[in-house]
Design an enzyme around this catalytic site. Structure first.
Site, short mmCIF file in Angstrom:
data_model
loop_
_atom_site.label_atom_id
_atom_site.label_comp_id
_atom_site.label_asym_id
_atom_site.label_seq_id
_atom_site.Cartn_x
_atom_site.Cartn_y
_atom_site.Cartn_z
N LYS A 164 2.29 50.74 4.50
CA LYS A 164 3.45 51.12 5.30
C LYS A 164 4.52 51.77 4.42
O LYS A 164 4.89 51.23 3.38
CB LYS A 164 4.04 49.91 6.02
CG LYS A 164 3.14 49.44 7.16
CD LYS A 164 3.79 48.37 7.99
CE LYS A 164 2.90 48.00 9.15
NZ LYS A 164 3.43 46.86 9.90
N GLY A 165 5.02 52.91 4.87
CA GLY A 165 6.13 53.57 4.19
C GLY A 165 5.72 54.49 3.07
O GLY A 165 6.52 55.29 2.61
N ILE A 166 4.49 54.40 2.62
CA ILE A 166 4.10 55.24 1.48
C ILE A 166 3.34 56.48 1.95
O ILE A 166 2.78 56.50 3.04
CB ILE A 166 3.31 54.45 0.40
CG1 ILE A 166 1.98 53.96 0.95
CG2 ILE A 166 4.15 53.30 -0.14
CD1 ILE A 166 1.09 53.39 -0.13
N ASN A 196 4.20 64.40 9.67
CA ASN A 196 4.07 64.57 11.13
C ASN A 196 5.35 64.19 11.87
O ASN A 196 5.39 64.23 13.11
CB ASN A 196 2.93 63.70 11.65
CG ASN A 196 1.57 64.19 11.16
OD1 ASN A 196 1.16 65.30 11.45
ND2 ASN A 196 0.88 63.36 10.37
N GLU A 232 14.83 50.14 8.36
CA GLU A 232 13.48 50.19 7.78
C GLU A 232 12.62 49.02 8.25
O GLU A 232 13.14 47.94 8.54
CB GLU A 232 13.58 50.09 6.25
CG GLU A 232 13.47 51.40 5.51
CD GLU A 232 12.10 52.05 5.59
OE1 GLU A 232 11.15 51.41 6.07
OE2 GLU A 232 11.97 53.21 5.18
N ASP A 233 11.30 49.25 8.31
CA ASP A 233 10.39 48.15 8.68
C ASP A 233 9.47 47.76 7.52
O ASP A 233 8.73 46.80 7.62
CB ASP A 233 9.49 48.56 9.85
CG ASP A 233 8.48 49.61 9.44
OD1 ASP A 233 8.91 50.63 8.86
OD2 ASP A 233 7.28 49.41 9.64
N THR A 239 3.79 53.79 15.38
CA THR A 239 2.67 54.62 14.93
C THR A 239 1.89 53.94 13.81
O THR A 239 0.81 54.38 13.47
CB THR A 239 3.17 55.99 14.43
OG1 THR A 239 4.39 55.76 13.75
CG2 THR A 239 3.37 56.96 15.57
N LYS A 286 8.87 56.45 -1.37
CA LYS A 286 9.40 55.08 -1.33
C LYS A 286 8.47 54.19 -2.14
O LYS A 286 7.27 54.44 -2.12
CB LYS A 286 9.44 54.58 0.13
CG LYS A 286 10.30 55.43 1.05
CD LYS A 286 10.13 55.01 2.51
CE LYS A 286 10.81 56.01 3.44
NZ LYS A 286 10.66 55.69 4.86
N SER A 342 11.66 59.75 6.72
CA SER A 342 10.29 59.29 6.89
C SER A 342 9.38 60.00 5.90
O SER A 342 9.56 61.19 5.65
CB SER A 342 9.81 59.58 8.31
OG SER A 342 8.41 59.40 8.40
N ALA A 343 8.41 59.25 5.38
CA ALA A 343 7.43 59.85 4.46
C ALA A 343 6.44 60.73 5.21
O ALA A 343 5.64 61.43 4.61
CB ALA A 343 6.68 58.74 3.72
N SER A 344 6.48 60.69 6.54
CA SER A 344 5.46 61.37 7.34
C SER A 344 5.70 62.86 7.52
O SER A 344 6.75 63.29 7.98
CB SER A 344 5.35 60.72 8.71
OG SER A 344 4.45 61.46 9.51
N ASP A 395 14.13 55.21 9.31
CA ASP A 395 12.72 55.43 9.05
C ASP A 395 12.10 55.68 10.43
O ASP A 395 12.74 55.43 11.46
CB ASP A 395 12.14 54.16 8.40
CG ASP A 395 10.64 54.24 8.27
OD1 ASP A 395 10.13 55.28 7.81
OD2 ASP A 395 9.95 53.26 8.64
N LEU A 396 10.89 56.17 10.47
CA LEU A 396 10.27 56.50 11.76
C LEU A 396 9.18 55.49 12.15
O LEU A 396 9.34 54.71 13.09
CB LEU A 396 9.69 57.92 11.69
CG LEU A 396 8.87 58.38 12.89
CD1 LEU A 396 9.70 58.43 14.16
CD2 LEU A 396 8.28 59.76 12.60
N ASP A 397 8.07 55.53 11.39
CA ASP A 397 6.92 54.70 11.72
C ASP A 397 7.26 53.22 11.61
O ASP A 397 7.65 52.75 10.54
CB ASP A 397 5.75 55.02 10.77
CG ASP A 397 5.24 56.45 10.95
OD1 ASP A 397 5.13 56.89 12.10
OD2 ASP A 397 4.96 57.10 9.93
C1 BG6 Z 1 5.00 56.68 6.71
C2 BG6 Z 1 4.00 55.63 7.18
O1 BG6 Z 1 6.06 56.76 7.60
O2 BG6 Z 1 4.36 57.95 6.65
C3 BG6 Z 1 2.77 55.64 6.29
O3 BG6 Z 1 4.62 54.36 7.15
C4 BG6 Z 1 2.19 57.05 6.24
O4 BG6 Z 1 1.86 54.70 6.79
C5 BG6 Z 1 3.25 58.02 5.78
O5 BG6 Z 1 1.06 57.09 5.37
C6 BG6 Z 1 2.74 59.46 5.72
O6 BG6 Z 1 2.48 59.93 7.01
P1 BG6 Z 1 1.72 61.29 7.33
O7 BG6 Z 1 1.92 61.47 8.81
O8 BG6 Z 1 2.38 62.37 6.52
O9 BG6 Z 1 0.31 61.09 6.94
MG MG Z 2 8.08 52.50 8.48
#
Ligand code: BG6
Ligand code: MG
Length: 219
Positions: free
Chosen positions: A44-46, A119, A170-171, A16, A146, A115-117, A8-10
């Site tokens: 977190k994670g969503i 970014n 994972e955190d 972050t 997740k 990662s769900a991000s 996982d990233l964040d």
């Molecule tokens: C997850 C974070 O990694 O990414 C969440 O834990 C975050 O907090 C999610 O909402 C989505 O990230 P982003 O950068 O696409 O808004």
């Molecule tokens: Mg995380």
């Protein structure tokens, strides 16, 4: 046995989570919805939209916005978050991460990011660790976030591994639950000792050795 790693990233590679928190808090203030650290744990994670839905629900505003307006609110939060990301550098890697990734690379252990991000690619670049990853799951291709196991199954498949051949880091509880639902060995990175149902719990990567972990999976 060959082993692959899924990160996982964040909150695992960099903190972050604090920047997400700041950006959501600013949006919450504008909407009159307070977001504290305890509530932030649930975010977190969503995904971005799932987080917004939870926040609006908390403020009793779930049905006050059209989907276009919700997209706009999420975009506003993201613009703020992306501004905060500008300051990110390799100095923001969490303790032990750099050495752990280097050790994995030296052992030729393939690594993927789950990662769900959206970014994530830019964050990996800013942290100067993108070259350690053989695959990055694109969260826009997911049908469920997740704690659904989908992202972890895709991350294992991208490396060409079966679930019993990979280790996930994972955190967030949503992430641990997703890993376990996928049948993957789950390492919780959690300085506060809050995560449940983990196979290994550590405060940081400084407590982990690549070799010992791979041996543990083999047993
Ligand atoms: C997850 C974070 O990694 O990414 C969440 O834990 C975050 O907090 C999610 O909402 C989505 O990230 P982003 O950068 O696409 O808004
Ligand atoms: Mg995380």
């Amino acid at each position: 046995m060959m082993t692959g790693f899924i990160f996982d990233l964040d909150g695992v590679l960099t903190d972050t989570a604090q920047l997400h928190f700041e950006a959501w808090q600013a949006l919450g203030e504008k909407l009159g919805i307070s977001i504290d650290q305890t509530f932030n744990e649930q975010l977190k994670g969503i995904s971005r939209m799932d987080s917004l839905e939870k926040i609006l629900k908390r403020g009793g505003q779930a049905s006050d916005f059209t989907s276009e307006e919700k997209e706009q609110l999420a975009a506003e939060k993201n613009a703020h978050y992306v501004r905060l990301l500008e300051q990110l550098s390799p100095a923001d890697l969490l303790p032990g991460v750099q050495d752990f990734l280097k050790a994995a690379s030296a052992e030729k252990i393939p690594c993927s990011l789950a990662s769900a991000s959206k970014n994530a690619p830019i964050i990996l670049e800013k942290l100067a660790i993108a070259h350690f990853f053989d695959a990055v799951v694109d969260p826009t291709t997911l049908t469920k976030g997740k704690p659904d196991p989908e992202i972890f199954l895709k991350a294992a498949e991208a490396l060409g591994f079966e679930v019993h051949e990979v280790i996930g880091f994972e955190d967030a509880q949503a992430g641990i639950d997703g890993l376990k639902a996928a049948g993957i060995f789950a390492v919780g990175i959690d300085p506060r000792d809050k995560l449940k149902d983990v196979d290994r719990l550590v405060g940081s990567f400084e407590e982990l050795s690549v070799d010992a972990l791979v041996e543990e999976l083999d047993q």
